[in-house]
Design a protein around this motif. Structure first.
Motif, mmCIF file in Angstrom:
data_model
loop_
_atom_site.group_PDB
_atom_site.id
_atom_site.type_symbol
_atom_site.label_atom_id
_atom_site.label_comp_id
_atom_site.label_asym_id
_atom_site.label_seq_id
_atom_site.Cartn_x
_atom_site.Cartn_y
_atom_site.Cartn_z
ATOM 1 N N GLN A 157 0.826 -1.200 0.000
ATOM 2 C CA GLN A 157 0.000 0.000 0.000
ATOM 3 C C GLN A 157 0.867 1.259 0.000
ATOM 4 N N ALA A 158 1.903 1.258 0.797
ATOM 5 C CA ALA A 158 2.810 2.405 0.826
ATOM 6 C C ALA A 158 3.550 2.544 -0.499
ATOM 7 N N GLU A 159 3.963 1.421 -1.055
ATOM 8 C CA GLU A 159 4.669 1.469 -2.333
ATOM 9 C C GLU A 159 3.760 1.989 -3.442
ATOM 10 N N ALA A 160 2.506 1.578 -3.432
ATOM 11 C CA ALA A 160 1.560 2.056 -4.438
ATOM 12 C C ALA A 160 1.326 3.558 -4.286
ATOM 13 N N ALA A 161 1.251 4.020 -3.042
ATOM 14 C CA ALA A 161 1.052 5.457 -2.805
ATOM 15 C C ALA A 161 2.252 6.250 -3.286
ATOM 16 N N ARG A 162 3.461 5.739 -3.048
ATOM 17 C CA ARG A 162 4.656 6.436 -3.526
ATOM 18 C C ARG A 162 4.714 6.431 -5.052
ATOM 19 N N ALA A 163 4.242 5.349 -5.665
ATOM 20 C CA ALA A 163 4.223 5.276 -7.129
ATOM 21 C C ALA A 163 3.274 6.317 -7.716
ATOM 22 N N LEU A 164 2.264 6.714 -6.936
ATOM 23 C CA LEU A 164 1.323 7.742 -7.399
ATOM 24 C C LEU A 164 1.865 9.155 -7.184
ATOM 25 N N GLY A 165 3.051 9.233 -6.581
ATOM 26 C CA GLY A 165 3.674 10.539 -6.385
ATOM 27 C C GLY A 165 3.489 11.145 -5.017
ATOM 28 N N LEU A 166 2.921 10.394 -4.066
ATOM 29 C CA LEU A 166 2.743 10.924 -2.714
ATOM 30 C C LEU A 166 4.070 10.929 -1.968
ATOM 31 N N GLY A 167 4.287 11.963 -1.168
ATOM 32 C CA GLY A 167 5.493 12.049 -0.353
ATOM 33 C C GLY A 167 5.365 11.240 0.926
ATOM 34 N N PHE A 168 6.445 11.215 1.713
ATOM 35 C CA PHE A 168 6.469 10.425 2.937
ATOM 36 C C PHE A 168 5.366 10.843 3.907
ATOM 37 N N VAL A 169 5.228 12.150 4.137
ATOM 38 C CA VAL A 169 4.226 12.634 5.090
ATOM 39 C C VAL A 169 2.823 12.283 4.616
ATOM 40 N N GLN A 170 2.572 12.406 3.320
ATOM 41 C CA GLN A 170 1.252 12.077 2.782
ATOM 42 C C GLN A 170 0.954 10.589 2.914
ATOM 43 N N VAL A 171 1.933 9.757 2.608
ATOM 44 C CA VAL A 171 1.746 8.313 2.741
ATOM 45 C C VAL A 171 1.470 7.944 4.192
ATOM 46 N N LEU A 172 2.220 8.572 5.104
ATOM 47 C CA LEU A 172 2.075 8.255 6.523
ATOM 48 C C LEU A 172 0.710 8.693 7.057
ATOM 49 N N THR A 173 0.308 9.917 6.746
ATOM 50 C CA THR A 173 -0.914 10.470 7.327
ATOM 51 C C THR A 173 -2.189 10.007 6.635
ATOM 52 N N LEU A 174 -2.105 9.745 5.333
ATOM 53 C CA LEU A 174 -3.312 9.396 4.575
ATOM 54 C C LEU A 174 -3.516 7.892 4.421
ATOM 55 N N ILE A 175 -2.428 7.132 4.384
ATOM 56 C CA ILE A 175 -2.526 5.700 4.105
ATOM 57 C C ILE A 175 -2.206 4.837 5.326
#
Length: 231
Positions: A130-148
């Motif tokens: 899930q985190a890898e998919a979020a990063r592939a969509l261009g989300l940054g670390f803070v966005q991945v952490l807080t949203l996912i």
């Protein structure tokens, strides 16, 4: 039987006020611990090495330091030595207010480490994909952490966090050592003055903490079942 409780007529024994102080200590410390603990877990899983090192050092130091030492430090170290005053200087109860707020600061510093570790275990339950998919969509670390990641981590660790909050409620008794007028300080005063009613005093305060802890445990247990992640 009424004679057993006659000492409660003493106007100096504000039983309800003492337990209300315990509730306030728990409430404000719990909010602060959840906030600081969430920030700490973000630091601990940060991609920046120096931030991870700080988070690890903080958790290991504060979690393994006795709470009594931390609370005494907030009073003697921060207040007496460094002159930190968290209360209004023109207040007639400034000393009591300052002790109350310093105690909350100490509880937050200590309890946040347990919140952090509980959340970190929750983060480990979130699938890496899930985190890898979020990063592939261009989300940054803070966005991945807080949203996912964190929303799922919180749902999976409600029960451990409930245990942390219950422990915090019971740990508030330590605040009496710096003069905060919570339940255990009043109990110590009663034990000293009412030697003929020791069993009644112990029963009253034990019952008081049971009344506080049981509903909290039941409520948080119900919340945990409602929001737990089904895998």
């Amino acid at each position: 039987m009424s004679t057993l409780f006659d000492f409660l007529d003493n106007p100096n024994y504000d039983l309800l006020g003492a337990f209300w102080m315990t509730i306030k200590l728990t409430f404000f410390s719990a909010i602060g611990s959840l906030i600081w603990g969430t920030i700490l877990v973000g630091i601990r899983v940060s991609p920046v090495p120096i931030m991870r090192a700080f988070g690890t050092a903080y958790v290991n130091i504060f979690r393994n330091t006795p709470l009594t030492v931390i609370i005494v430090f907030t009073s003697l170290g921060l207040s007496s030595t460094l002159g930190l005053n968290l209360a209004s200087s023109d207040s007639t109860t400034s000393l009591e207010d300052n002790a109350f707020r310093l105690a909350i600061l100490g509880f937050i510093a200590y309890t946040a480490t347990f919140v952090c570790e509980s959340l970190r275990s929750g983060i480990n339950t979130v699938p890496v994909g899930q985190a890898e998919a979020a990063r592939a969509l261009g989300l940054g670390f803070v966005q991945v952490l807080t949203l996912i990641v964190l929303p799922q981590a919180f749902r999976s660790v409600i029960a451990p966090l409930a245990n942390v909050m219950i422990a915090l409620l019971k740990n508030t008794t330590v605040a009496s050592i710096i003069g905060v007028a919570e339940a255990s300080l009043l109990m110590s005063e009663m034990v000293e003055n009412e030697s003929d009613s020791l069993l009644v005093v112990f029963f009253l305060f034990a019952a008081g903490f049971v009344v506080l802890v049981l509903p909290l445990g039941l409520l948080l247990g119900w919340v945990a079942k409602k929001v737990e992640v089904k895998r």
